[in-house]
Design a protein around this motif. Structure first.
Motif, short mmCIF file in Angstrom:
data_model
loop_
_atom_site.label_atom_id
_atom_site.label_comp_id
_atom_site.label_asym_id
_atom_site.label_seq_id
_atom_site.Cartn_x
_atom_site.Cartn_y
_atom_site.Cartn_z
N SER A 34 18.28 -26.76 -42.88
CA SER A 34 17.53 -25.58 -43.00
C SER A 34 17.40 -24.06 -43.69
O SER A 34 16.75 -23.23 -44.03
CB SER A 34 16.76 -25.58 -41.28
N GLU A 71 20.95 -30.26 -39.35
CA GLU A 71 18.96 -30.31 -40.09
C GLU A 71 19.66 -28.71 -39.69
O GLU A 71 18.91 -28.16 -40.68
CB GLU A 71 18.26 -31.00 -38.50
N LYS A 76 11.75 -29.64 -36.30
CA LYS A 76 10.85 -30.26 -37.29
C LYS A 76 9.91 -30.92 -35.93
O LYS A 76 8.47 -30.84 -36.16
CB LYS A 76 11.13 -31.95 -37.72
N ASP A 77 9.75 -30.49 -34.95
CA ASP A 77 8.90 -31.22 -33.60
C ASP A 77 8.81 -30.31 -32.59
O ASP A 77 8.43 -29.90 -32.02
CB ASP A 77 9.68 -32.80 -33.11
#
Length: 284
Positions: free
Chosen positions: A196, A192, A166-167
């Motif tokens: 996804s 995560e 996300k970053d």
């Protein structure tokens, strides 16, 4: 050959084979065409490069870095993905001295490890040890079982991992092997990554799920990834870092070329010691 010597050979060969297979499975493939738009966001650029890996048929790459328990590793490999999986890799683990240099070949669902004079001394002059991946069970393969299945997975599955971060951000522009690239970086947890996968197609999801299993077995929870993308939206270089249960993982893969013919042949039968036969003899 005594059972103790067989055990020593199997442990050393299995360790080298596991590292090679996991690293091969961890290679981020390259492919695709088109010009990258200057307005493309970092996340979109990474996603496009990852998508372009899905159609490659072969790749040639170099690897270097640190692997849990093995220490520093350098390797160069050529791998064919289609129509069948085959790989040829020359690897060196300096911490193991003369025993750390080996050549690994994967062909026709069998893995061969050779090129080490010390190993030959313990195998009645045979210069290659064969792992029949279709015949040997998890118990016989030992730690190598984790990497055996992964070796037959499309290595491009790894390239999609950064899309789960996300970053994702643009670090800058750099030259890699004479090629101008854009450098991206992001951090992602295994949870995560799993989340996804829900948005991916069935084939991509299955590939990445199998690839994730190796990191779960290593005990890696969080990974920092760097991707260098060239002007044609191809992954030129990829770096993956994480902390495993038995030490740090920090590998960099640089791609030399892709979609060129790769031919891998099995070593001559007279030079091969079959692990399955050795295990039968030991049990007897």
């Amino acid at each position: 050959m005594t059972s103790a010597v067989r055990g020593s050979v199997r442990r050393r060969a299995t360790g080298a084979g596991l590292a090679a297979l996991l690293l091969a499975g961890g290679a981020v493939a390259c492919g695709g065409k088109g010009d990258q738009s200057p307005e493309m966001t970092p996340a979109a650029a990474v996603a496009k490069a990852a998508k372009n890996t899905q159609d490659i048929t072969s790749l040639h790459y170099r690897m270097k870095g640190q692997y849990p328990e093995q220490g520093q590793i350098t390797a160069e490999a050529s791998m064919r993905l289609k129509p069948t999986v085959a790989m040829s890799m020359k690897m060196n683990v300096p911490s193991q001295g003369a025993e750390g240099a080996a050549e690994i070949r994967l062909v026709d669902k069998a893995m061969y490890i050779g090129g080490n004079p010390e190993m030959a001394k313990e195998m009645d002059g045979k210069t290659w040890l064969k792992f029949d991946l279709s015949a040997l069970g998890d118990k016989q393969l030992g730690a190598g079982a984790a990497g055996a299945g992964q070796a037959e997975q499309n290595p491009a599955a790894e390239s999609g991992f950064l899309t789960g971060a996300k970053d994702v951000k643009k670090v800058g522009t750099e030259t890699v092997d004479g090629v101008e690239t854009t450098h991206y970086r992001g951090t992602v947890t295994l949870d995560e990554l799993k989340a996804s996968l829900k948005k991916e197609s069935k084939d991509v999801r299955e590939q990445r799920e199998k690839s994730l299993q190796q990191y779960e077995k290593l005990g890696v929870d969080t990974m920092t990834m760097d991707m260098w993308v060239d002007g044609q939206d191809r992954t030129k270089q990829f770096r993956l870092k994480g902390q495993a249960d038995k030490g740090p993982l920090d590998m960099t893969i640089t791609f030399v070329d892709y979609n060129k013919p790769v031919a891998v042949t099995a070593p001559p039968a007279k030079d091969v010691a079959d692990l399955a036969e050795m295990m039968k003899d030991a049990q007897g």
